[in-house]
Design an enzyme around this catalytic site. Sequence first.
Site, PDB file in Angstrom:
ATOM      1  N   ARG A 117      40.482  34.653  37.208  1.00  7.90           N
ATOM      2  CA  ARG A 117      40.170  36.124  36.483  1.00  7.90           C
ATOM      3  C   ARG A 117      41.067  35.996  34.954  1.00  7.90           C
ATOM      4  O   ARG A 117      40.886  37.194  34.417  1.00  7.90           O
ATOM      5  CB  ARG A 117      40.444  37.337  37.401  1.00  7.90           C
ATOM      6  CG  ARG A 117      39.535  37.973  37.950  1.00  7.90           C
ATOM      7  CD  ARG A 117      40.135  39.099  38.870  1.00  7.90           C
ATOM      8  NE  ARG A 117      39.106  40.083  39.224  1.00  7.90           N
ATOM      9  CZ  ARG A 117      38.449  40.262  40.150  1.00  7.90           C
ATOM     10  NH1 ARG A 117      38.325  39.481  41.125  1.00  7.90           N
ATOM     11  NH2 ARG A 117      37.545  41.585  40.072  1.00  7.90           N
ATOM     12  N   ARG A 124      38.190  48.620  36.051  1.00  8.08           N
ATOM     13  CA  ARG A 124      37.814  47.398  36.352  1.00  8.08           C
ATOM     14  C   ARG A 124      36.909  46.868  35.415  1.00  8.08           C
ATOM     15  O   ARG A 124      37.195  45.563  35.179  1.00  8.08           O
ATOM     16  CB  ARG A 124      37.270  47.501  37.831  1.00  8.08           C
ATOM     17  CG  ARG A 124      37.982  47.816  39.136  1.00  8.08           C
ATOM     18  CD  ARG A 124      37.296  48.302  40.247  1.00  8.08           C
ATOM     19  NE  ARG A 124      36.662  47.277  40.981  1.00  8.08           N
ATOM     20  CZ  ARG A 124      35.665  47.416  41.744  1.00  8.08           C
ATOM     21  NH1 ARG A 124      35.681  48.782  42.336  1.00  8.08           N
ATOM     22  NH2 ARG A 124      35.080  46.637  42.446  1.00  8.08           N
ATOM     23  N   LYS A 136      28.685  38.832  43.365  1.00  3.60           N
ATOM     24  CA  LYS A 136      29.309  37.826  43.639  1.00  3.60           C
ATOM     25  C   LYS A 136      29.479  37.668  45.384  1.00  3.60           C
ATOM     26  O   LYS A 136      29.334  36.635  46.052  1.00  3.60           O
ATOM     27  CB  LYS A 136      30.979  37.756  43.227  1.00  3.60           C
ATOM     28  CG  LYS A 136      30.908  37.824  41.722  1.00  3.60           C
ATOM     29  CD  LYS A 136      32.189  37.629  40.959  1.00  3.60           C
ATOM     30  CE  LYS A 136      33.291  38.759  41.382  1.00  3.60           C
ATOM     31  NZ  LYS A 136      32.715  40.230  40.931  1.00  3.60           N
ATOM     32  N   ARG A 167      36.316  51.078  50.437  1.00  2.71           N
ATOM     33  CA  ARG A 167      37.073  50.621  49.427  1.00  2.71           C
ATOM     34  C   ARG A 167      37.552  51.608  48.363  1.00  2.71           C
ATOM     35  O   ARG A 167      36.992  52.069  47.716  1.00  2.71           O
ATOM     36  CB  ARG A 167      36.287  49.383  48.653  1.00  2.71           C
ATOM     37  CG  ARG A 167      36.673  48.002  49.224  1.00  2.71           C
ATOM     38  CD  ARG A 167      35.589  47.057  48.377  1.00  2.71           C
ATOM     39  NE  ARG A 167      36.110  46.855  47.061  1.00  2.71           N
ATOM     40  CZ  ARG A 167      35.824  45.810  46.174  1.00  2.71           C
ATOM     41  NH1 ARG A 167      35.105  44.922  46.893  1.00  2.71           N
ATOM     42  NH2 ARG A 167      36.551  45.679  44.920  1.00  2.71           N
ATOM     43  N   ARG A 180      27.902  51.740  46.801  1.00  4.08           N
ATOM     44  CA  ARG A 180      28.802  51.089  47.763  1.00  4.08           C
ATOM     45  C   ARG A 180      30.092  51.956  48.084  1.00  4.08           C
ATOM     46  O   ARG A 180      30.260  52.129  49.358  1.00  4.08           O
ATOM     47  CB  ARG A 180      29.170  49.792  47.256  1.00  4.08           C
ATOM     48  CG  ARG A 180      29.697  49.073  48.614  1.00  4.08           C
ATOM     49  CD  ARG A 180      30.266  47.505  48.006  1.00  4.08           C
ATOM     50  NE  ARG A 180      31.247  47.688  46.983  1.00  4.08           N
ATOM     51  CZ  ARG A 180      31.842  46.558  46.449  1.00  4.08           C
ATOM     52  NH1 ARG A 180      31.539  45.380  46.772  1.00  4.08           N
ATOM     53  NH2 ARG A 180      32.874  46.720  45.773  1.00  4.08           N
TER      54      ARG A 180
HETATM   55  P1  AP5 Z   1      29.017  42.672  45.377  1.00  4.56           P
HETATM   56  O1  AP5 Z   1      28.262  41.419  45.993  1.00  4.56           O
HETATM   57  O2  AP5 Z   1      30.031  43.412  46.416  1.00  4.56           O
HETATM   58  O3  AP5 Z   1      29.580  42.382  44.048  1.00  4.56           O
HETATM   59  P2  AP5 Z   1      30.785  41.821  43.739  1.00  4.56           P
HETATM   60  O4  AP5 Z   1      30.439  41.099  42.503  1.00  4.56           O
HETATM   61  O5  AP5 Z   1      31.477  40.999  44.797  1.00  4.56           O
HETATM   62  O6  AP5 Z   1      31.750  42.994  43.391  1.00  4.56           O
HETATM   63  P3  AP5 Z   1      33.124  43.343  43.750  1.00  4.56           P
HETATM   64  O7  AP5 Z   1      33.166  44.870  43.891  1.00  4.56           O
HETATM   65  O8  AP5 Z   1      33.691  42.404  44.804  1.00  4.56           O
HETATM   66  O9  AP5 Z   1      33.924  42.986  42.348  1.00  4.56           O
HETATM   67  P4  AP5 Z   1      35.206  42.720  42.094  1.00  4.56           P
HETATM   68  O10 AP5 Z   1      35.203  41.561  41.367  1.00  4.56           O
HETATM   69  O11 AP5 Z   1      35.806  44.066  41.247  1.00  4.56           O
HETATM   70  O12 AP5 Z   1      36.153  42.822  43.463  1.00  4.56           O
HETATM   71  P5  AP5 Z   1      37.243  41.883  44.060  1.00  4.56           P
HETATM   72  O13 AP5 Z   1      37.478  42.080  45.318  1.00  4.56           O
HETATM   73  O14 AP5 Z   1      36.942  40.493  43.364  1.00  4.56           O
HETATM   74  O15 AP5 Z   1      27.791  43.843  45.246  1.00  4.56           O
HETATM   75  C1  AP5 Z   1      28.178  45.016  44.856  1.00  4.56           C
HETATM   76  C2  AP5 Z   1      27.194  46.130  45.240  1.00  4.56           C
HETATM   77  O16 AP5 Z   1      26.063  45.868  44.884  1.00  4.56           O
HETATM   78  C3  AP5 Z   1      27.034  46.029  46.940  1.00  4.56           C
HETATM   79  O17 AP5 Z   1      26.681  47.288  47.362  1.00  4.56           O
HETATM   80  C4  AP5 Z   1      25.750  44.832  46.991  1.00  4.56           C
HETATM   81  O18 AP5 Z   1      24.987  45.531  48.207  1.00  4.56           O
HETATM   82  C5  AP5 Z   1      24.978  45.396  45.729  1.00  4.56           C
HETATM   83  N1  AP5 Z   1      24.343  44.296  45.228  1.00  4.56           N
HETATM   84  C6  AP5 Z   1      24.235  43.209  45.195  1.00  4.56           C
HETATM   85  N2  AP5 Z   1      23.314  42.591  44.706  1.00  4.56           N
HETATM   86  C7  AP5 Z   1      22.417  43.231  44.236  1.00  4.56           C
HETATM   87  C8  AP5 Z   1      21.210  43.241  43.673  1.00  4.56           C
HETATM   88  N3  AP5 Z   1      20.640  41.862  43.305  1.00  4.56           N
HETATM   89  N4  AP5 Z   1      20.451  44.469  43.525  1.00  4.56           N
HETATM   90  C9  AP5 Z   1      21.245  45.617  43.870  1.00  4.56           C
HETATM   91  N5  AP5 Z   1      22.101  45.864  44.476  1.00  4.56           N
HETATM   92  C10 AP5 Z   1      23.022  44.517  44.761  1.00  4.56           C
HETATM   93  O19 AP5 Z   1      38.523  42.475  43.343  1.00  4.56           O
HETATM   94  C11 AP5 Z   1      39.072  43.727  43.703  1.00  4.56           C
HETATM   95  C12 AP5 Z   1      40.381  43.766  43.136  1.00  4.56           C
HETATM   96  O20 AP5 Z   1      41.299  42.942  43.549  1.00  4.56           O
HETATM   97  C13 AP5 Z   1      40.564  43.854  41.635  1.00  4.56           C
HETATM   98  O21 AP5 Z   1      40.095  44.688  40.745  1.00  4.56           O
HETATM   99  C14 AP5 Z   1      41.970  43.180  41.324  1.00  4.56           C
HETATM  100  O22 AP5 Z   1      42.817  44.298  41.405  1.00  4.56           O
HETATM  101  C15 AP5 Z   1      42.083  42.400  42.648  1.00  4.56           C
HETATM  102  N6  AP5 Z   1      41.858  41.139  42.298  1.00  4.56           N
HETATM  103  C16 AP5 Z   1      40.937  40.282  43.089  1.00  4.56           C
HETATM  104  N7  AP5 Z   1      41.021  38.777  42.585  1.00  4.56           N
HETATM  105  C17 AP5 Z   1      41.981  38.850  41.583  1.00  4.56           C
HETATM  106  C18 AP5 Z   1      42.336  37.687  40.647  1.00  4.56           C
HETATM  107  N8  AP5 Z   1      41.713  36.872  40.657  1.00  4.56           N
HETATM  108  N9  AP5 Z   1      43.376  38.187  39.830  1.00  4.56           N
HETATM  109  C19 AP5 Z   1      44.069  39.564  39.620  1.00  4.56           C
HETATM  110  N10 AP5 Z   1      43.466  40.554  40.612  1.00  4.56           N
HETATM  111  C20 AP5 Z   1      42.454  40.371  41.375  1.00  4.56           C
HETATM  112 MG    MG Z   2      33.328  40.724  45.770  1.00  2.04          MG
END
Ligand code: AP5
Ligand code: MG
Length: 190
Positions: A89, A146, A14, A134, A128
């Site tokens: 979410r 997660r 994402k 992180r 990552r």
């Molecule tokens: P990346 O692009 O970072 O993927 P992502 O989907 O953004 O993954 P996140 O780790 O950000 O997911 P998340 O949803 O758990 O985190 P968030 O910050 O929202 O890619 C991941 C890796 O893969 C990278 O190394 C990238 O280079 C690689 N990659 C990308 N594309 C690729 C490809 N095609 N091929 C190979 N490799 C690839 O949430 C974190 C925490 O915050 C949650 O756990 C929760 O506690 C809290 N939180 C956030 N939002 C909410 C909400 N709305 N409600 C409640 N809690 C929340």
């Molecule tokens: Mg993300």
Amino acid sequence: MFNIILFGPPGSGKGTQSENLIRKYGLKHLSTGDLLRSEISRQTPLGTEAKNFMDKGQLVPDEVVIGMISSALDTNPQAVGFLFDGFPRTEAQAEALDKLLKLKNTEIHVVLALQVSEGELVKRLLGRGLTSGRSDDTNEEVIRARIHEYNKKTSVVADYYGRFDKVKKIEGEGSVDDIFTALCKEINLQ
Ligand code: AP5
Ligand code: MG
């Protein structure tokens, strides 16, 4: 206004794809994960509360993230549209978002749902974690937690928008460029 939800499990790409999409379409990127990490690094009370949940791989309470999104919408009145990343979410968050957008006479136009297998998600996030700093990427137990939260509470958000026929599934494994092309193709059809 044109509003997109980029949807998918942790590690589905994402954040990676959001960067390219906002550049191409001029949208305002709203990532609740990024907003929460910024609160943590500024050591605000909200950040301190959120960190307890994030470090365990659990979702932060709905009212916290809904409040953050509500003020982000208010502080960007000039935006041509929003790209929501990692929000909503839960079904409660989706309902709240619909209400907030309605107040601004707009809506979610499309939900782009990245499809990635669990094995690939774990591999990407552990990879990552070697460099990201992180805390929720560094051990497999938290990464699995997660993914478990996603399956238990977040995957239903796709069903919610599916009822309005707004969900488009996108293959999320392959090269970043190919996935970006597939996302753009779907956006251009809207
Ligand atoms: P990346 O692009 O970072 O993927 P992502 O989907 O953004 O993954 P996140 O780790 O950000 O997911 P998340 O949803 O758990 O985190 P968030 O910050 O929202 O890619 C991941 C890796 O893969 C990278 O190394 C990238 O280079 C690689 N990659 C990308 N594309 C690729 C490809 N095609 N091929 C190979 N490799 C690839 O949430 C974190 C925490 O915050 C949650 O756990 C929760 O506690 C809290 N939180 C956030 N939002 C909410 C909400 N709305 N409600 C409640 N809690 C929340
Ligand atoms: Mg993300």
